[in-house]
Design a protein around this motif. Sequence first.
Motif, PDB file in Angstrom:
ATOM      1  N   CYS A 178     105.700  57.999  27.031  1.00  0.00           N
ATOM      2  CA  CYS A 178     106.465  59.064  27.198  1.00  0.00           C
ATOM      3  C   CYS A 178     107.930  58.728  26.949  1.00  0.00           C
ATOM      4  N   ASP A 200     104.921  63.711  23.221  1.00  0.00           N
ATOM      5  CA  ASP A 200     105.863  64.947  23.447  1.00  0.00           C
ATOM      6  C   ASP A 200     105.714  65.825  24.787  1.00  0.00           C
ATOM      7  N   LYS A 203     105.215  68.495  27.321  1.00  0.00           N
ATOM      8  CA  LYS A 203     105.733  69.719  27.835  1.00  0.00           C
ATOM      9  C   LYS A 203     105.363  70.278  29.053  1.00  0.00           C
ATOM     10  N   ILE A 221     102.493  68.236  33.521  1.00  0.00           N
ATOM     11  CA  ILE A 221     102.898  68.233  32.213  1.00  0.00           C
ATOM     12  C   ILE A 221     101.617  68.449  31.194  1.00  0.00           C
ATOM     13  N   ASP A 222     101.985  68.826  30.139  1.00  0.00           N
ATOM     14  CA  ASP A 222     100.722  68.746  29.186  1.00  0.00           C
ATOM     15  C   ASP A 222     101.327  68.076  27.891  1.00  0.00           C
TER      16      ASP A 222
END
Length: 283
Positions: free
Chosen positions: A241, A262, A264, A272-273
């Motif tokens: 990350c 990345d 999101k 988070i995704d």
Amino acid sequence: MTAPLTELDATAAETGASATKVFQQKTTHATASAERVAAIAADALGALHEVIRKHNVTYPEYDALKAWLIQVGADGEWPLFLDVFVEHVVEEVASSSRAGSKGTIEGPFYAPGSPQFGAEATLPMRDGEKGTPLVFHGQVRAVDGSPLGGAVVDIWHCDDDGYYAQFAPGIPEWNLRGRITADADGRFRIHTIKPAPYQIPTDGATGALIRAANWHAWRPAHLHMKVSAPGHQLITSQLYCPGDPHNDDDIATAVKPELMLDPKPAADGHGIDVEYDFVLDPA
């Protein structure tokens, strides 16, 4: 009454012993001619001889080296030491001709035989597992773009305190480990928690070297995986990350720009995704 050990009681000796045991169960198929063995061994020893000459290594320093090498073995830390300081170069050479996704080192904390799941799965976790929920999803494809249905994503990672199941006490055997089989379109979705950055074990011989050299022992947070499909080359990878303070100085030198995720915010606002696709070379 003695309290049961927890992951916070992990020691380098116990971690090293576990890593050594796992490695010794690994089947190896390397064969080499006497000429190749002689050439590699002679070059390796020659390089060490040049280091000794360059730095005017003394007998006390030589004896300290012998004692340290013996201690690495006694601590069971050869898998740790070699995977942290050497494997990234072996991986670089081995994957130089790949056309598909970039890979990186396996490291010492892989354990074969984790539970199998379908295309969408939640990794085994303890009740109330600490950490930020993370959904990791993507597609496995061939270099020509065709989906690889039935591909297997063998994933493992540390917990929110930086410890791995089977390598620290008090953690269930398959915690945060699993093998996910992609659907007919090569797609997968894995529910887990975001791993934490961690220091490699430092209370053994490897840690003694790190302290003596005034190095740090940190690895950035990462997800491990082995991705495979029939007729294609297995790829071993780690995904990272952005923003981790040790992405640029990972002690294992395993971070590559192509392996950066990345993240999101999750659609439900909880966790988070992350999405990442794997492209496998033909066997």
